[in-house]
Every structure is written in C-alpha cells, then in structure tokens.
Design an enzyme around this catalytic site. Sequence first.
Site, PDB file in Angstrom:
ATOM      1  N   LYS A 180      52.029  43.933 -50.048  1.00 48.06           N
ATOM      2  CA  LYS A 180      52.798  44.570 -48.994  1.00 48.06           C
ATOM      3  C   LYS A 180      52.473  43.820 -47.695  1.00 48.06           C
ATOM      4  CE  LYS A 180      54.469  47.295 -45.803  1.00 48.06           C
ATOM      5  NZ  LYS A 180      54.621  46.701 -44.455  1.00 48.06           N
ATOM      6  N   PRO A 181      53.371  42.909 -47.232  1.00 48.85           N
ATOM      7  CA  PRO A 181      53.095  42.155 -46.013  1.00 48.85           C
ATOM      8  C   PRO A 181      53.404  42.969 -44.762  1.00 48.85           C
ATOM      9  CG  PRO A 181      55.210  41.499 -46.902  1.00 48.85           C
ATOM     10  CD  PRO A 181      54.638  42.514 -47.866  1.00 48.85           C
ATOM     11  N   GLU A 255      38.791  44.358 -44.786  1.00 52.25           N
ATOM     12  CA  GLU A 255      38.379  43.444 -43.712  1.00 52.25           C
ATOM     13  C   GLU A 255      39.039  43.969 -42.449  1.00 52.25           C
ATOM     14  OE1 GLU A 255      38.939  40.522 -41.006  1.00 52.25           O
ATOM     15  OE2 GLU A 255      39.843  39.437 -42.694  1.00 52.25           O
ATOM     16  N   CYS A 289      40.835  37.981 -36.212  1.00 48.74           N
ATOM     17  CA  CYS A 289      39.772  38.961 -36.453  1.00 48.74           C
ATOM     18  C   CYS A 289      38.383  38.411 -36.141  1.00 48.74           C
ATOM     19  CB  CYS A 289      39.804  39.415 -37.915  1.00 48.74           C
ATOM     20  SG  CYS A 289      41.327  40.245 -38.407  1.00 48.74           S
ATOM     21  N   GLU A 386      38.042  45.384 -29.280  1.00 47.66           N
ATOM     22  CA  GLU A 386      38.589  44.140 -29.797  1.00 47.66           C
ATOM     23  C   GLU A 386      39.784  43.741 -28.935  1.00 47.66           C
ATOM     24  OE1 GLU A 386      39.542  42.165 -34.120  1.00 47.66           O
ATOM     25  OE2 GLU A 386      40.059  44.276 -33.834  1.00 47.66           O
TER      26      GLU A 386
END
Length: 486
Positions: A180-181, A255, A289, A386
């Site tokens: 699933k992109p 991740e 990331c 982040e």
Amino acid sequence: MQLKDSSLLCSSCLIGGAWSRSDSGETFAVLNKTTGAEICRVPNCGKAETERAIAAADKASKGWAAMTAKARGAILHKWHDLIHANIDDLALILTLEQGKPLAESKGEIILGTTYIDWFAEEGRRAYGEIIPSPWAGKQPLAIRQPIGVSAAITPWNFPNSMITRKAAPALAAGCPVIVKPASATPLSALALGVLAERAGFPTGVFSVVTGDAREIGNALCQSSTIRALSFTGSTPVGKTLMAQCASTMKKLSLELGGNAPFIVFKQADLEHAALSAIGCKFRNAGQTCICANRFLVEDAVHDAFVERLKAEAGKIVLGDGTKPGVSQGPLIDAKAFAFMRTLLDDAVAKGATIVCGGKPSALGGNFFEPTIVTGVTRDMRLFQEEIFGPIAPVVRFSTEDEAVELANDTPYGLASYVFTRDLGQMWRVSNALEYGLVGANEVALASGEVPFGGMKDSGIGREGGRQGLDEYMETKYILLGGLDKR
C-alpha cells in the site's frame, strides 16, 4: 512525460495478477510536486479491493513458499535487473511525483536494488540448527519457515526504495506481499509492479493497492491472513497500527519518526563534517527519517562549523528536479511548507537567530530556502520535534557528557551521527547513544547488507542485513524422539 517505456506510467492497481480499477470507479489525482499539475489519476481503492489482494496472496502462498530459495532468488534477480534497465524512466516518474532531483531519484532506486540483490541470495542462507541434545535418544532441531502473507505500507519520501526494502526480504523468505503506497506518490509503486510482473512473480505474490489509507490499513491490520506487516511513517500512525494488529497477533516491523543528533566535536575534521552535514540535512529537502535534525557542536568549533555550513548551504540550487544542476526540490505539500514557518517562528520568539534562509523561496510553490538557525535551546520545537524540512538548528555544548545527554534527550532513537578524529571518543559516544543507527564520520548508512531500524519511539524490527529476513520467518523447534530404538 518523455518515457522510453510509457507502460511504466501506470494508472491501474495490480491486484491478484490483474491490473484493476477501483470497484467504485473512483480515482484520485497524482500531482507534479514542482508545478502542481496533474500527472494522472489512479484508483481510489478500499476494503473490498484489499480483501481480494489478500485472498489472491493467500492462494499463492503455499506454492511460493514451496519453491526453492534459489528459484525465488532467480526471479528477484530478474526484478533487480529490470529496475536497472529502466532506471531513467523510474527516476523521472519518481522526481515528478515526489519532487527530489533526478540524481537523488536515481540514487534512491540504486539503493533500493541493493535490498533485492542481497535478499535474493540471503534467502538461500535461511539456515536451521542441529541443537546438541540434552537427552539420550532424542535430537532437537530448529528450522526457519516463511511467516505467510505479508503487507507493506510505505511512505512518500522514498517511494521506490522503501518498497524494495520491505518486499525483497518477504519475497525471498517465501511470503507473498501486498504493498500500500503513500497516496502522494503511488506511481513508483505501480511501476515496480509492472516490472515485478515482467520478472515472473506468480499471480498473487506481489500486489499494489492504491487508495484510502485508513480503509486499506484497517483491512490489512484486521485480516488474520496477513501474518506480518511492515510500516514506515510517523510514530503516532505506527502506534495506531500496532494497536489495530493486536487482535490478530501479527509480526510488526515499524520504522517511525526520528530526531537525529549530528554531534561535532572539536577533534573533528570540520571540512568533512560540514560537507557531510549538507548531504545529511538537505538531501530530499530534509524530508528524510534519518536526516540530521539537531546539530550539536562543541563550543571551541561552533562558529567555524557554522560558517562552513553556511558556505556549503549557499551552493544549494533550488528548482525543478528534472533540470540540470538542481540540488533541492520542493517540500511535499503546503502543510509541510507551513510547518517550517511555524517551527522558525517558535525558535525566533524564544531567542534563536536565523543565520541564512528562513523564508519561502522566490520560486514560489512549496520551495523553502535552506536554513541555518543558531542559539537553539531545549525548549524550542526545533529541538524537540522532527523537522522534516530544510532547517538546520545548531546547539552549543561544552563537554562530551553534555553532548551525549543532549543527543539522548528525546523519545526517538533512529539515527545519530558523531564526528571526531579521536578514536576513543568515537567509540565511547557511539556506545552511549540510544539510537539504532550510528554514523561515525559517515552519513550514508543504508544498504542491503546492513540492519536498519530504531529504538524507543522510532520503532521495532530491522530491515536489511541478515536480520531483515527474520522479520518474515518463523522459527520452528522439532524434537526427534526414539532415535535409540533399534
């Protein structure tokens, strides 16, 4: 779009070996991230289409697992070769839908193929054990078997390599995969599906389903047929998926978010550190990331490092990633663009100084200037969150212990970087950092041969290396009895 092979620009999903539209006929637009123009439309699938992909994968599972690891590896090698043969087209598709420069797109695709190449061979090394027996007439064994149908939910920032990094070990282990992109960047996934079909994967072994993230994700999480799920994305979404998978006891590989410290000691080679920092911070416009999120710089070299970093940042060329010489593209969308301003406003209000950049580019759209900020402190959002954009916050420190404490002062633990020519210091700090990845005088960490993953809120499991195969295998203990009977 000037593709050598126009069939790689695909506007249908690969579900159970068939190229399909959504049941409802609904589609959504995929946009050129530089111009905002529509590239094409792809199916807006949901639960029903996902369940068909799961059923097809389940049907294919026993046959795929029964193939020899060598035979599965041969198909993976062919997929690898087809990707390389079509790299120019794949890179152009990636650049248009994601925004990064062509050189970065090609680099991502090449990195992604290292996982295919590695796991095509590593599948042949899924060894078991003959365990020395504590009992007379009995022999314990341990073997490794495919876990079963697997799913991969992949992000928009690396729409090619995040698929191959997840799919290659699953396929090598003998597990069908449903991908699933991200809806912002589905075209790279569909192109990989075209090449997977050409490589010879059996029907149902590799599917790509585009559409509603919540509906597709729920279907994958709630299915008892799916035995392993791998996700790359934000920590909040990862925790939600983990909770949703609890009822079916899936194996999870997550991740998630990061807050990578980039520590520069006075013993560092400052020129090397500054050049490394540029690639580590501003690659993919900072939307990575493992990119440096906080620069922790020792007092004695703080000003000199900032000047070098500023000089290198001044060489970055913003623009259309398909044009020669461009080294930074736009941010993924308006939300990401607005977040940069929010972070900077907070930092300046609390006393930080913008050394360079700090504003939207004259190019318009979602282009944001490479930015360096000094005087950053713990109470600022630039330190805590982040960034996922082209802002480099710099924090001063005085001692090695302070540097380590600052670096570990975060719930995240994905990547970290240490620059020093003192070998003892390099070893001490690398051991003390609470991160799954440590780059010591290096920033290019990923490759098929090495384990990749984080600690704490940055996730669980590892991708790549010999450890990556374990995410898609079960260990079975067998005790052979009666061996002393004649």
